[in-house]
Design an enzyme around this catalytic site. Structure first.
Site, PDB file in Angstrom:
ATOM      1  N   VAL A  99       0.846  -1.285   0.068  1.00 48.62           N
ATOM      2  CA  VAL A  99      -0.029   0.028   0.023  1.00 48.62           C
ATOM      3  C   VAL A  99       0.818   1.354  -0.039  1.00 48.62           C
ATOM      4  O   VAL A  99       0.184   2.498  -0.196  1.00 48.62           O
ATOM      5  CB  VAL A  99      -1.156   0.016   1.297  1.00 48.62           C
ATOM      6  CG1 VAL A  99      -1.958  -1.242   1.147  1.00 48.62           C
ATOM      7  CG2 VAL A  99      -0.265   0.035   2.539  1.00 48.62           C
ATOM      8  N   ILE A 130      -5.301  -4.167  21.359  1.00 50.86           N
ATOM      9  CA  ILE A 130      -6.160  -5.217  20.625  1.00 50.86           C
ATOM     10  C   ILE A 130      -5.276  -6.684  20.354  1.00 50.86           C
ATOM     11  O   ILE A 130      -4.003  -6.439  20.162  1.00 50.86           O
ATOM     12  CB  ILE A 130      -6.710  -5.085  19.306  1.00 50.86           C
ATOM     13  CG1 ILE A 130      -7.461  -3.643  19.229  1.00 50.86           C
ATOM     14  CG2 ILE A 130      -7.719  -6.041  18.535  1.00 50.86           C
ATOM     15  CD1 ILE A 130      -8.368  -3.533  20.163  1.00 50.86           C
ATOM     16  N   TYR A 164       5.453   5.864  14.815  1.00 53.07           N
ATOM     17  CA  TYR A 164       4.224   5.025  14.820  1.00 53.07           C
ATOM     18  C   TYR A 164       3.075   6.268  15.149  1.00 53.07           C
ATOM     19  O   TYR A 164       2.133   6.548  14.654  1.00 53.07           O
ATOM     20  CB  TYR A 164       4.254   3.900  15.837  1.00 53.07           C
ATOM     21  CG  TYR A 164       2.645   3.142  15.738  1.00 53.07           C
ATOM     22  CD1 TYR A 164       2.325   2.472  14.629  1.00 53.07           C
ATOM     23  CD2 TYR A 164       1.948   3.346  16.737  1.00 53.07           C
ATOM     24  CE1 TYR A 164       1.005   1.887  14.561  1.00 53.07           C
ATOM     25  CE2 TYR A 164       0.724   2.940  16.741  1.00 53.07           C
ATOM     26  CZ  TYR A 164       0.108   2.028  15.820  1.00 53.07           C
ATOM     27  OH  TYR A 164      -1.002   1.327  15.682  1.00 53.07           O
ATOM     28  N   SER A 176      -5.273   5.034  15.767  1.00 49.63           N
ATOM     29  CA  SER A 176      -4.987   4.357  16.770  1.00 49.63           C
ATOM     30  C   SER A 176      -5.034   5.277  18.166  1.00 49.63           C
ATOM     31  O   SER A 176      -4.948   6.528  17.781  1.00 49.63           O
ATOM     32  CB  SER A 176      -3.345   3.911  16.834  1.00 49.63           C
ATOM     33  OG  SER A 176      -3.052   3.571  18.322  1.00 49.63           O
ATOM     34  N   ALA A 201       3.395   9.538  15.209  1.00 42.54           N
ATOM     35  CA  ALA A 201       3.578  10.434  14.448  1.00 42.54           C
ATOM     36  C   ALA A 201       2.436  10.273  13.030  1.00 42.54           C
ATOM     37  O   ALA A 201       1.570  10.972  12.458  1.00 42.54           O
ATOM     38  CB  ALA A 201       4.794  10.997  13.649  1.00 42.54           C
ATOM     39  N   SER A 202       2.715   8.903  12.689  1.00 48.70           N
ATOM     40  CA  SER A 202       1.885   8.623  11.351  1.00 48.70           C
ATOM     41  C   SER A 202       0.628   8.388  11.917  1.00 48.70           C
ATOM     42  O   SER A 202      -0.481   8.722  11.096  1.00 48.70           O
ATOM     43  CB  SER A 202       2.436   7.124  11.162  1.00 48.70           C
ATOM     44  OG  SER A 202       2.107   6.131  11.924  1.00 48.70           O
ATOM     45  N   ASN A 227      -6.411  -0.355   6.488  1.00 47.02           N
ATOM     46  CA  ASN A 227      -6.352  -0.987   7.869  1.00 47.02           C
ATOM     47  C   ASN A 227      -4.606  -1.333   7.918  1.00 47.02           C
ATOM     48  O   ASN A 227      -4.146  -1.313   9.166  1.00 47.02           O
ATOM     49  CB  ASN A 227      -7.033  -2.297   7.924  1.00 47.02           C
ATOM     50  CG  ASN A 227      -6.450  -3.100   9.087  1.00 47.02           C
ATOM     51  OD1 ASN A 227      -6.661  -3.003  10.215  1.00 47.02           O
ATOM     52  ND2 ASN A 227      -5.591  -4.194   8.499  1.00 47.02           N
TER      53      ASN A 227
HETATM   54  P1  NAP Z   1      -1.054  -6.995  12.362  1.00 44.54           P
HETATM   55  O1  NAP Z   1      -1.686  -8.196  12.697  1.00 44.54           O
HETATM   56  O2  NAP Z   1       0.322  -6.964  12.398  1.00 44.54           O
HETATM   57  O3  NAP Z   1      -1.518  -6.887  10.708  1.00 44.54           O
HETATM   58  C1  NAP Z   1      -1.265  -6.118   9.947  1.00 44.54           C
HETATM   59  C2  NAP Z   1      -1.490  -6.682   8.398  1.00 44.54           C
HETATM   60  O4  NAP Z   1      -1.106  -5.476   7.554  1.00 44.54           O
HETATM   61  C3  NAP Z   1      -0.701  -7.640   8.103  1.00 44.54           C
HETATM   62  O5  NAP Z   1      -1.550  -8.608   7.493  1.00 44.54           O
HETATM   63  C4  NAP Z   1       0.388  -7.158   7.061  1.00 44.54           C
HETATM   64  O6  NAP Z   1       0.914  -7.901   6.085  1.00 44.54           O
HETATM   65  C5  NAP Z   1      -0.299  -6.082   6.412  1.00 44.54           C
HETATM   66  N1  NAP Z   1       0.766  -4.955   5.850  1.00 44.54           N
HETATM   67  C6  NAP Z   1       1.560  -4.544   6.469  1.00 44.54           C
HETATM   68  N2  NAP Z   1       2.466  -3.703   5.839  1.00 44.54           N
HETATM   69  C7  NAP Z   1       1.802  -3.755   4.664  1.00 44.54           C
HETATM   70  C8  NAP Z   1       1.764  -3.057   3.169  1.00 44.54           C
HETATM   71  N3  NAP Z   1       2.770  -2.350   2.888  1.00 44.54           N
HETATM   72  N4  NAP Z   1       0.925  -3.319   2.308  1.00 44.54           N
HETATM   73  C9  NAP Z   1      -0.220  -4.195   2.520  1.00 44.54           C
HETATM   74  N5  NAP Z   1      -0.529  -4.941   3.818  1.00 44.54           N
HETATM   75  C10 NAP Z   1       0.443  -4.555   4.604  1.00 44.54           C
HETATM   76  O7  NAP Z   1      -1.799  -5.510  12.808  1.00 44.54           O
HETATM   77  P2  NAP Z   1      -3.168  -5.325  13.390  1.00 44.54           P
HETATM   78  O8  NAP Z   1      -2.904  -5.617  14.998  1.00 44.54           O
HETATM   79  O9  NAP Z   1      -4.210  -6.153  12.799  1.00 44.54           O
HETATM   80  O10 NAP Z   1      -3.286  -3.910  13.045  1.00 44.54           O
HETATM   81  C11 NAP Z   1      -3.980  -3.553  12.057  1.00 44.54           C
HETATM   82  C12 NAP Z   1      -4.264  -1.885  12.053  1.00 44.54           C
HETATM   83  O11 NAP Z   1      -4.508  -1.545  13.336  1.00 44.54           O
HETATM   84  C13 NAP Z   1      -2.696  -1.088  11.922  1.00 44.54           C
HETATM   85  O12 NAP Z   1      -3.000  -0.080  11.107  1.00 44.54           O
HETATM   86  C14 NAP Z   1      -2.527  -1.001  13.206  1.00 44.54           C
HETATM   87  O13 NAP Z   1      -1.527   0.290  13.349  1.00 44.54           O
HETATM   88  C15 NAP Z   1      -3.837  -0.623  14.094  1.00 44.54           C
HETATM   89  N6  NAP Z   1      -4.030  -0.728  15.259  1.00 44.54           N
HETATM   90  C16 NAP Z   1      -3.746  -1.851  16.032  1.00 44.54           C
HETATM   91  C17 NAP Z   1      -3.734  -1.961  17.491  1.00 44.54           C
HETATM   92  C18 NAP Z   1      -3.523  -3.279  18.226  1.00 44.54           C
HETATM   93  O14 NAP Z   1      -3.350  -3.325  19.347  1.00 44.54           O
HETATM   94  N7  NAP Z   1      -3.356  -4.224  17.510  1.00 44.54           N
HETATM   95  C19 NAP Z   1      -3.773  -0.783  18.157  1.00 44.54           C
HETATM   96  C20 NAP Z   1      -4.100   0.204  17.492  1.00 44.54           C
HETATM   97  C21 NAP Z   1      -3.865   0.648  16.149  1.00 44.54           C
HETATM   98  P3  NAP Z   1       2.082  -8.889   6.799  1.00 44.54           P
HETATM   99  O15 NAP Z   1       1.492  -9.730   7.548  1.00 44.54           O
HETATM  100  O16 NAP Z   1       2.828  -9.650   5.321  1.00 44.54           O
HETATM  101  O17 NAP Z   1       3.189  -7.882   7.298  1.00 44.54           O
END
Ligand code: NAP
Length: 251
Positions: free
Chosen positions: A64, A189, A156, A142, A158-159, A90
Protein backbone atom coordinates in the site's frame (compact mmCIF):
# COMPACT_ATOMS: atom_id res chain seq x y z
CA UNK A 1 -31.34 -8.39 3.75
CA UNK A 2 -28.15 -6.65 4.93
CA UNK A 3 -27.44 -3.26 3.41
CA UNK A 4 -23.93 -4.56 2.61
CA UNK A 5 -25.29 -7.39 0.44
CA UNK A 6 -23.32 -7.27 -2.87
CA UNK A 7 -21.55 -4.05 -1.82
CA UNK A 8 -17.84 -3.99 -2.69
CA UNK A 9 -15.42 -3.38 0.20
CA UNK A 10 -11.66 -3.00 -0.25
CA UNK A 11 -9.82 -3.77 3.01
CA UNK A 12 -6.04 -3.35 3.20
CA UNK A 13 -3.87 -5.53 5.41
CA UNK A 14 -6.66 -8.13 5.48
CA UNK A 15 -4.35 -11.14 5.91
CA UNK A 16 -4.61 -11.25 9.66
CA UNK A 17 -5.61 -9.42 12.85
CA UNK A 18 -7.99 -6.48 12.65
CA UNK A 19 -7.98 -6.40 8.83
CA UNK A 20 -9.06 -10.04 8.61
CA UNK A 21 -11.84 -9.43 11.17
CA UNK A 22 -13.08 -6.44 9.14
CA UNK A 23 -12.96 -8.39 5.86
CA UNK A 24 -14.88 -11.32 7.37
CA UNK A 25 -17.43 -9.02 9.04
CA UNK A 26 -18.25 -7.50 5.64
CA UNK A 27 -18.37 -10.94 4.00
CA UNK A 28 -20.70 -12.12 6.79
CA UNK A 29 -23.07 -9.35 5.69
CA UNK A 30 -22.99 -10.56 2.07
CA UNK A 31 -20.41 -8.08 0.80
CA UNK A 32 -17.94 -8.76 -1.98
CA UNK A 33 -14.59 -8.15 -0.31
CA UNK A 34 -11.38 -7.17 -2.06
CA UNK A 35 -8.88 -8.38 0.53
CA UNK A 36 -5.45 -6.80 0.21
CA UNK A 37 -2.16 -7.78 1.79
CA UNK A 38 1.54 -7.79 0.97
CA UNK A 39 1.81 -11.56 0.53
CA UNK A 40 -0.57 -14.52 0.12
CA UNK A 41 0.80 -16.27 3.25
CA UNK A 42 -1.93 -15.12 5.63
CA UNK A 43 -4.35 -13.77 3.03
CA UNK A 44 -5.18 -17.30 1.81
CA UNK A 45 -6.67 -18.02 5.26
CA UNK A 46 -8.88 -14.94 5.06
CA UNK A 47 -10.12 -15.98 1.61
CA UNK A 48 -10.77 -19.53 2.85
CA UNK A 49 -12.66 -18.29 5.94
CA UNK A 50 -14.84 -16.02 3.76
CA UNK A 51 -15.95 -19.04 1.71
CA UNK A 52 -18.34 -20.05 4.51
CA UNK A 53 -20.03 -16.61 4.60
CA UNK A 54 -22.92 -15.30 2.48
CA UNK A 55 -20.42 -12.97 0.77
CA UNK A 56 -17.11 -13.58 -0.94
CA UNK A 57 -13.48 -12.45 -0.73
CA UNK A 58 -10.82 -12.28 -3.40
CA UNK A 59 -7.13 -11.57 -2.88
CA UNK A 60 -5.44 -8.44 -4.22
CA UNK A 61 -1.74 -8.35 -3.41
CA UNK A 62 -0.08 -4.93 -3.20
CA UNK A 63 2.24 -2.90 -1.03
CA UNK A 64 0.00 0.00 0.00
CA UNK A 65 2.98 2.34 0.26
CA UNK A 66 3.75 2.07 -3.49
CA UNK A 67 1.75 4.31 -5.81
CA UNK A 68 1.97 2.05 -8.88
CA UNK A 69 0.91 -1.00 -6.87
CA UNK A 70 -2.04 0.82 -5.30
CA UNK A 71 -3.22 2.12 -8.67
CA UNK A 72 -2.93 -1.34 -10.21
CA UNK A 73 -4.79 -2.88 -7.24
CA UNK A 74 -7.65 -0.37 -7.46
CA UNK A 75 -7.97 -0.96 -11.22
CA UNK A 76 -7.96 -4.72 -10.65
CA UNK A 77 -10.69 -4.43 -7.98
CA UNK A 78 -12.82 -2.31 -10.29
CA UNK A 79 -12.29 -4.77 -13.15
CA UNK A 80 -13.26 -7.68 -10.90
CA UNK A 81 -16.27 -6.17 -9.12
CA UNK A 82 -17.32 -3.18 -11.26
CA UNK A 83 -17.29 -0.62 -8.41
CA UNK A 84 -15.91 0.13 -4.92
CA UNK A 85 -18.40 1.15 -2.20
CA UNK A 86 -16.18 0.92 0.88
CA UNK A 87 -12.46 1.47 1.51
CA UNK A 88 -10.89 0.48 4.82
CA UNK A 89 -7.25 1.54 5.21
CA UNK A 90 -6.11 -0.93 7.84
CA UNK A 91 -2.58 -2.05 6.82
CA UNK A 92 -0.05 -0.80 9.34
CA UNK A 93 3.35 -1.40 10.93
CA UNK A 94 4.56 -0.54 14.43
CA UNK A 95 8.33 -0.64 14.93
CA UNK A 96 9.60 -0.16 18.47
CA UNK A 97 12.64 2.06 18.94
CA UNK A 98 13.58 5.07 20.98
CA UNK A 99 13.94 8.35 19.13
CA UNK A 100 17.72 8.28 19.70
CA UNK A 101 18.13 4.80 18.23
CA UNK A 102 15.54 4.66 15.46
CA UNK A 103 16.82 3.82 11.96
CA UNK A 104 15.93 6.20 9.17
CA UNK A 105 14.56 3.14 7.32
CA UNK A 106 12.09 2.40 10.16
CA UNK A 107 10.92 6.00 10.22
CA UNK A 108 10.44 6.12 6.44
CA UNK A 109 8.72 2.71 6.26
CA UNK A 110 6.30 3.54 9.10
CA UNK A 111 5.26 6.84 7.54
CA UNK A 112 5.07 5.23 4.08
CA UNK A 113 2.77 2.35 5.14
CA UNK A 114 0.69 4.07 7.84
CA UNK A 115 0.23 7.53 6.31
CA UNK A 116 1.23 7.64 2.65
CA UNK A 117 -0.56 4.32 2.08
CA UNK A 118 -3.99 5.67 3.13
CA UNK A 119 -3.34 8.83 1.07
CA UNK A 120 -2.60 6.76 -2.05
CA UNK A 121 -5.62 4.50 -1.53
CA UNK A 122 -7.98 7.38 -0.76
CA UNK A 123 -6.79 9.19 -3.89
CA UNK A 124 -7.19 6.20 -6.23
CA UNK A 125 -10.41 4.87 -4.70
CA UNK A 126 -11.75 8.41 -4.24
CA UNK A 127 -11.62 8.90 -8.01
CA UNK A 128 -13.61 5.70 -8.52
CA UNK A 129 -16.16 6.67 -5.84
CA UNK A 130 -16.50 10.21 -7.20
CA UNK A 131 -17.28 8.78 -10.66
CA UNK A 132 -19.87 6.33 -9.30
CA UNK A 133 -21.60 8.95 -7.10
CA UNK A 134 -20.28 8.23 -3.61
CA UNK A 135 -18.83 5.82 -1.10
CA UNK A 136 -17.43 5.56 2.40
CA UNK A 137 -13.90 5.28 3.81
CA UNK A 138 -12.56 4.33 7.24
CA UNK A 139 -8.93 4.77 8.28
CA UNK A 140 -7.62 2.60 11.11
CA UNK A 141 -5.57 4.99 13.23
CA UNK A 142 -4.80 4.34 16.93
CA UNK A 143 -5.30 5.90 20.35
CA UNK A 144 -1.52 6.41 20.08
CA UNK A 145 -2.39 9.12 17.55
CA UNK A 146 -4.53 10.98 20.08
CA UNK A 147 -3.30 12.82 23.19
CA UNK A 148 -2.35 9.39 24.60
CA UNK A 149 0.97 8.92 22.68
CA UNK A 150 3.22 5.87 23.21
CA UNK A 151 6.81 5.67 24.47
CA UNK A 152 9.45 4.43 21.96
CA UNK A 153 7.01 4.64 19.02
CA UNK A 154 7.64 8.17 17.73
CA UNK A 155 7.26 7.21 14.05
CA UNK A 156 4.10 5.23 14.77
CA UNK A 157 2.54 8.00 16.87
CA UNK A 158 3.42 10.63 14.25
CA UNK A 159 1.94 8.47 11.48
CA UNK A 160 -1.32 7.83 13.35
CA UNK A 161 -1.71 11.46 14.44
CA UNK A 162 -1.11 12.40 10.80
CA UNK A 163 -3.70 9.85 9.70
CA UNK A 164 -6.36 11.41 11.95
CA UNK A 165 -5.55 14.83 10.46
CA UNK A 166 -5.60 13.39 6.92
CA UNK A 167 -8.99 11.79 7.67
CA UNK A 168 -10.45 15.19 8.56
CA UNK A 169 -9.07 16.89 5.44
CA UNK A 170 -10.20 14.03 3.19
CA UNK A 171 -13.68 14.22 4.74
CA UNK A 172 -13.80 17.98 4.11
CA UNK A 173 -12.77 17.61 0.44
CA UNK A 174 -14.59 14.41 -0.48
CA UNK A 175 -17.96 15.41 1.01
CA UNK A 176 -18.62 17.21 -2.28
CA UNK A 177 -18.56 13.78 -3.98
CA UNK A 178 -20.88 12.14 -1.42
CA UNK A 179 -17.93 10.30 0.17
CA UNK A 180 -17.77 10.06 3.98
CA UNK A 181 -14.41 9.52 5.69
CA UNK A 182 -13.88 8.61 9.35
CA UNK A 183 -11.12 7.17 11.52
CA UNK A 184 -11.24 4.40 14.10
CA UNK A 185 -8.67 4.44 16.91
CA UNK A 186 -8.16 1.04 18.56
CA UNK A 187 -6.55 0.64 21.95
CA UNK A 188 -4.61 -2.55 22.69
CA UNK A 189 -6.15 -5.34 20.63
CA UNK A 190 -5.16 -9.03 20.68
CA UNK A 191 -3.40 -9.48 17.32
CA UNK A 192 0.06 -10.41 16.00
CA UNK A 193 1.04 -6.76 16.28
CA UNK A 194 0.79 -6.95 20.09
CA UNK A 195 1.88 -10.61 20.44
CA UNK A 196 5.44 -9.84 21.58
CA UNK A 197 4.35 -7.19 24.05
CA UNK A 198 1.67 -9.50 25.46
CA UNK A 199 4.46 -11.90 26.56
CA UNK A 200 5.53 -9.27 29.09
CA UNK A 201 3.27 -9.90 32.11
CA UNK A 202 4.19 -6.64 33.84
CA UNK A 203 3.36 -4.70 30.69
CA UNK A 204 -0.02 -6.43 30.32
CA UNK A 205 -0.83 -5.80 34.00
CA UNK A 206 -0.06 -2.10 33.50
CA UNK A 207 -2.22 -1.93 30.37
CA UNK A 208 -5.11 -3.56 32.20
CA UNK A 209 -4.84 -1.12 35.10
CA UNK A 210 -5.13 1.72 32.58
CA UNK A 211 -8.23 0.32 30.83
CA UNK A 212 -11.49 0.96 32.71
CA UNK A 213 -13.11 -2.13 31.15
CA UNK A 214 -10.13 -4.15 32.47
CA UNK A 215 -9.31 -6.24 29.39
CA UNK A 216 -7.69 -6.08 25.95
CA UNK A 217 -9.89 -5.71 22.88
CA UNK A 218 -10.73 -8.25 20.19
CA UNK A 219 -10.36 -7.58 16.44
CA UNK A 220 -14.12 -8.19 15.97
CA UNK A 221 -14.86 -5.29 18.33
CA UNK A 222 -12.96 -2.94 16.00
CA UNK A 223 -14.75 -4.46 12.99
CA UNK A 224 -18.17 -3.75 14.57
CA UNK A 225 -17.43 -0.03 14.75
CA UNK A 226 -16.07 -0.01 11.19
CA UNK A 227 -19.26 -1.62 9.86
CA UNK A 228 -21.42 0.86 11.75
CA UNK A 229 -19.46 3.81 10.30
CA UNK A 230 -19.83 2.35 6.81
CA UNK A 231 -23.58 1.84 7.21
CA UNK A 232 -26.39 4.24 6.37
CA UNK A 233 -27.03 4.55 10.13
CA UNK A 234 -23.86 6.66 10.19
CA UNK A 235 -24.97 8.71 7.16
CA UNK A 236 -24.48 12.08 8.91
CA UNK A 237 -21.04 11.24 10.36
CA UNK A 238 -17.86 12.32 8.61
CA UNK A 239 -14.43 13.68 9.58
CA UNK A 240 -14.55 12.02 13.02
CA UNK A 241 -12.20 9.73 14.94
CA UNK A 242 -13.67 7.17 17.36
CA UNK A 243 -11.80 5.25 20.03
CA UNK A 244 -12.47 1.55 20.59
CA UNK A 245 -10.25 1.00 23.62
CA UNK A 246 -12.22 -0.06 26.68
CA UNK A 247 -12.22 3.56 27.89
CA UNK A 248 -8.41 3.96 27.96
CA UNK A 249 -8.59 7.42 26.33
CA UNK A 250 -11.65 9.55 26.93
CA UNK A 251 -11.60 12.31 24.32
P1 NAP B 1 -1.10 -7.01 12.25
O1 NAP B 1 -1.64 -8.20 12.95
O2 NAP B 1 0.36 -6.77 12.28
O3 NAP B 1 -1.64 -7.03 10.74
C1 NAP B 1 -1.28 -6.00 9.86
C2 NAP B 1 -1.51 -6.50 8.45
O4 NAP B 1 -1.12 -5.45 7.54
C3 NAP B 1 -0.64 -7.71 8.12
O5 NAP B 1 -1.41 -8.67 7.42
C4 NAP B 1 0.46 -7.12 7.26
O6 NAP B 1 1.00 -8.01 6.30
C5 NAP B 1 -0.28 -6.02 6.53
N1 NAP B 1 0.63 -5.04 5.96
C6 NAP B 1 1.71 -4.48 6.54
N2 NAP B 1 2.32 -3.65 5.68
C7 NAP B 1 1.61 -3.68 4.53
C8 NAP B 1 1.75 -3.04 3.26
N3 NAP B 1 2.76 -2.21 3.03
N4 NAP B 1 0.84 -3.31 2.30
C9 NAP B 1 -0.20 -4.18 2.53
N5 NAP B 1 -0.36 -4.81 3.71
C10 NAP B 1 0.52 -4.58 4.69
O7 NAP B 1 -1.75 -5.67 12.81
P2 NAP B 1 -3.17 -5.39 13.53
O8 NAP B 1 -2.95 -5.42 14.99
O9 NAP B 1 -4.23 -6.21 12.93
O10 NAP B 1 -3.33 -3.86 13.14
C11 NAP B 1 -4.13 -3.42 12.05
C12 NAP B 1 -4.22 -1.91 12.10
O11 NAP B 1 -4.73 -1.50 13.36
C13 NAP B 1 -2.87 -1.22 11.94
O12 NAP B 1 -3.02 -0.05 11.17
C14 NAP B 1 -2.49 -0.87 13.36
O13 NAP B 1 -1.62 0.23 13.44
C15 NAP B 1 -3.85 -0.57 13.95
N6 NAP B 1 -3.86 -0.69 15.40
C16 NAP B 1 -3.64 -1.91 16.01
C17 NAP B 1 -3.67 -1.98 17.41
C18 NAP B 1 -3.45 -3.27 18.15
O14 NAP B 1 -3.39 -3.24 19.39
N7 NAP B 1 -3.37 -4.42 17.49
C19 NAP B 1 -3.90 -0.83 18.17
C20 NAP B 1 -4.11 0.38 17.51
C21 NAP B 1 -4.09 0.43 16.13
P3 NAP B 1 2.26 -8.97 6.68
O15 NAP B 1 1.68 -9.99 7.58
O16 NAP B 1 2.69 -9.50 5.35
O17 NAP B 1 3.26 -8.08 7.33
Amino acid sequence: MSEFQDKVALVTGAGRGIGRAIALAFAAQGARVAANDLTPIHLDQTIAAAASTPGEARAFLADVSKKMEVQAMVEAVRDAFGRIDVLVNNAGVEPHASLLKMDEWDWDRTLAVNLKGPFLSMQSVGRVMAEQGGGVMVNIASIAGRAHGLKDRSAYVASKMGLIALTREAARELAAYNIRVNAVCPGRIETEMTADLRQDEAMVARWLREVPLGRLGQPQEVASLVLFLCSSRAGYITGQAYNVDGGRVMC
